[in-house]
Design an enzyme around this catalytic site. Structure first.
Site, short mmCIF file in Angstrom:
data_model
loop_
_atom_site.label_atom_id
_atom_site.label_comp_id
_atom_site.label_asym_id
_atom_site.label_seq_id
_atom_site.Cartn_x
_atom_site.Cartn_y
_atom_site.Cartn_z
N ASP A 80 -9.09 13.80 15.76
CA ASP A 80 -9.08 12.50 16.33
C ASP A 80 -10.29 12.46 17.20
O ASP A 80 -10.31 13.19 18.18
CB ASP A 80 -7.70 12.38 17.04
CG ASP A 80 -7.46 10.96 17.46
OD1 ASP A 80 -8.33 10.25 18.07
OD2 ASP A 80 -6.57 10.28 16.79
N PHE A 81 -11.13 11.28 17.21
CA PHE A 81 -12.20 11.08 17.94
C PHE A 81 -11.74 10.91 19.31
O PHE A 81 -12.83 11.37 20.28
CB PHE A 81 -13.11 9.97 17.49
CG PHE A 81 -13.87 10.44 16.27
CD1 PHE A 81 -13.49 10.99 15.08
CD2 PHE A 81 -15.35 10.30 16.46
CE1 PHE A 81 -14.23 11.43 14.13
CE2 PHE A 81 -16.26 10.67 15.50
CZ PHE A 81 -15.65 11.18 14.44
N LYS A 103 3.43 1.01 2.93
CA LYS A 103 2.96 -0.09 4.03
C LYS A 103 3.08 -1.65 3.43
O LYS A 103 2.66 -1.51 2.26
CB LYS A 103 1.66 0.19 4.73
CG LYS A 103 1.91 1.26 5.53
CD LYS A 103 0.53 1.54 6.15
CE LYS A 103 -0.20 2.98 6.05
NZ LYS A 103 -1.47 2.86 6.25
N ASN A 154 0.79 -1.16 0.01
CA ASN A 154 -0.05 0.12 0.03
C ASN A 154 1.06 1.44 0.03
O ASN A 154 1.66 1.57 1.07
CB ASN A 154 -0.79 0.01 1.16
CG ASN A 154 -1.79 1.04 1.33
OD1 ASN A 154 -1.79 1.95 0.55
ND2 ASN A 154 -2.67 1.11 2.46
N GLY A 160 -11.28 2.52 12.53
CA GLY A 160 -10.90 3.05 13.98
C GLY A 160 -11.87 3.44 14.93
O GLY A 160 -12.15 3.18 15.97
N LEU A 209 -16.02 3.62 9.47
CA LEU A 209 -15.79 4.75 10.26
C LEU A 209 -14.60 5.00 10.66
O LEU A 209 -14.05 4.41 11.67
CB LEU A 209 -16.79 4.88 11.33
CG LEU A 209 -18.34 4.76 11.09
CD1 LEU A 209 -19.22 5.06 12.22
CD2 LEU A 209 -19.02 5.75 9.85
N GLY A 234 -15.53 3.23 14.30
CA GLY A 234 -16.46 2.23 14.31
C GLY A 234 -16.06 0.84 15.23
O GLY A 234 -17.01 0.53 15.94
N HIS A 276 -13.31 2.51 -0.20
CA HIS A 276 -13.14 1.51 0.85
C HIS A 276 -13.75 0.07 0.41
O HIS A 276 -14.19 -0.67 1.36
CB HIS A 276 -13.80 1.83 2.10
CG HIS A 276 -13.39 3.15 2.69
ND1 HIS A 276 -14.01 4.27 3.19
CD2 HIS A 276 -12.02 3.52 3.08
CE1 HIS A 276 -13.29 5.07 3.77
NE2 HIS A 276 -12.00 4.71 3.76
N ASN A 317 -10.75 7.48 9.71
CA ASN A 317 -10.31 8.96 9.40
C ASN A 317 -11.10 9.39 8.04
O ASN A 317 -11.60 10.34 7.86
CB ASN A 317 -8.74 9.03 9.32
CG ASN A 317 -8.22 10.16 9.81
OD1 ASN A 317 -8.85 11.04 10.16
ND2 ASN A 317 -7.00 10.24 9.79
N GLY A 318 -11.06 8.42 6.96
CA GLY A 318 -12.04 8.74 6.13
C GLY A 318 -13.16 7.49 6.47
O GLY A 318 -13.05 6.54 6.87
#
Ligand code: AMP
Length: 398
Positions: free
Chosen positions: A283-284, A14, A7, A331, A209, A333, A180, A211-212
């Site tokens: 950031d949540f 990555k 990726n 992240g 759910l 979700g 996604h 960052n995107g």
């Protein structure tokens, strides 16, 4: 067979090496700051971790270093490069040029580079750079392109078209593509397995759910609609992306802020979303901490996020004519009970009832059922695994 999943970002790469017989991750890691001073590779494998502080002027050097880590005496997991059966590359956008996972040929590479870059100018050139680097370093190994958009190729025309001149859609390919896809495909098929049903029997809404963020309607195992659009800017508001906005507001904002149209699009991608609403963070974890301390804009950002997600779940239940299961993943979700509760609150009329205790239990990385026993709609948390889907698709293609 062992498959290397790659990726590539503009300054990152990555990877995971997956053994397809067991589907176990043998090694994984990532190169950071490629082409920027201070580049490094963090590599995990064979029970150990190693950080390579090495100059990586380009992706070719990065992939050479990844292979060196895979062959490393201490943390290496293979004895020879020939053990890598194929490489699966994640590609964000396919346009209408590729409908499914595709083996790389000179012609495919040409189409990728000449036709798709303008559809995802941040992502696709990086993927092509990573691909070319791998082709140079591993010239005999088959390479596959696995697209984020492929799972959405089953959407009907009425779902993917915008209300623009049909000839312009045909001429320019301006339509909804969705993103996604590997994640939505993975979690919807895991949901069917978990529920002991065939995918054909289920109407599922998958909420990726992170960052995107995107939400997808999966009817009978196939995507019938999704919230992201021509680009990943569309749908619900996200970390820094605005989500859906009236196109006229773009022109209005350009005038008021003295920006070009493309500057406004960058602003809508980078400065908006929950970061823009809260003025605190994308950031949540920060938003939840802020809301708990009484920051009203953090609370508003969280409210908007859950409200917009809920509206997609409701509209997709209508689109499918029913709803058997809601899946939360990625992240936010997987980790944020308040968001899940906010999404489900108000969906009781569809037969959704959460088990509060199960929803608030800490994330242990497993599949968790968080709906109550009475709930007609199953609500599941399923950790996503995009790399595994890329590896499976690559192996299937071979
Ligand atoms: P992703 O793009 O899937 O990696 O998701 C990234 C986002 O997930 C972060 O920006 C956070 O907002 C959120 N996130 C990750 N871990 C947690 C956590 N433990 N609690 C709340 N939010 C989290």
């Amino acid at each position: 067979m062992k498959i290397l999943v790659v990726n590539a970002g503009s300054s990152s790469l990555k990877y995971q090496l997956i053994d397809m017989e067991t589907e176990k991750v043998l090694a994984k890691g990532g190169c950071e700051r490629i082409g920027i001073p201070g580049s490094l590779l963090k590599a995990k494998g064979n029970g150990g971790e190693k950080i390579y502080n090495q100059d990586m002027p380009d992706h070719k050097v990065a992939i050479e270093l990844v292979l060196a880590a895979l062959l490393d005496k201490e943390i290496g997991v293979i004895k020879s490069m020939d053990e890598i059966g194929a490489v699966g590359h994640r590609v964000v956008a396919s346009g209408e040029y590729f409908k499914k996972t595709t083996l790389v040929t000179p012609e495919v590479l040409k189409t990728l580079e000449e036709k798709t870059f303008e559809l995802a100018p941040l992502h696709n050139p990086a993927a092509a750079t990573g691909l070319r680097a791998c082709m140079e370093v591993m010239p005999k190994t088959p390479m596959a392109l696995v697209f984020d958009t492929s799972f959405h190729a089953t959407m009907p025309e009425k779902a993917y078209l915008y209300g623009i001149d049909y000839d312009d859609y045909k001429k320019y390919g301006v339509r909804k593509y969705g993103f996604h896809g590997t994640s939505h495909k993975f979690v919807s098929s895991e949901a069917a397995k978990y529920l002991g049903k065939k995918p054909e029997e289920l109407k599922i809404v998958t909420c990726h759910l992170g960052n995107g963020s995107s939400i997808t309607a999966v009817d009978g195992g196939k995507c019938v609609d999704t919230s992201m659009g021509f680009t990943p800017l569309a749908g619900i508001l996200m970390g820094t992306r605005s989500g859906d906005i009236d196109a006229s507001a773009v022109e209005f904002l350009a005038r008021k802020k003295g920006m070009s149209h493309s500057e406004v699009v960058t602003y809508l991608n980078k400065k908006c979303g929950v970061a823009g609403i809260s003025g605190v963070s994308s950031d949540f974890r920060d938003l939840i901490a802020g809301a708990e301390k009484g920051n009203e804009r953090c609370a508003l950002a969280l409210d908007m996020f859950a409200y917009q997600t809920k509206k997609y779940v409701g509209s997709y239940a209508a689109a499918m004519g029913g709803l058997d299961c809601i899946v939360f993943t990625a992240g936010i979700g997987e980790n944020t009970p308040t968001v899940r509760a906010g999404v489900c609150d108000g969906l009781q009329f569809l037969g959704v009832e959460l088990d509060e205790k199960a929803n608030n239990a800490p994330n242990d990385g497993s599949i968790r059922e968080i709906s109550s026993k009475r709930s007609k709609v199953k609500v599941l948390i399923i950790p996503t695994n995009e790399e595994l889907v890329i590896a499976r698709e690559t192996a299937e293609l071979l």
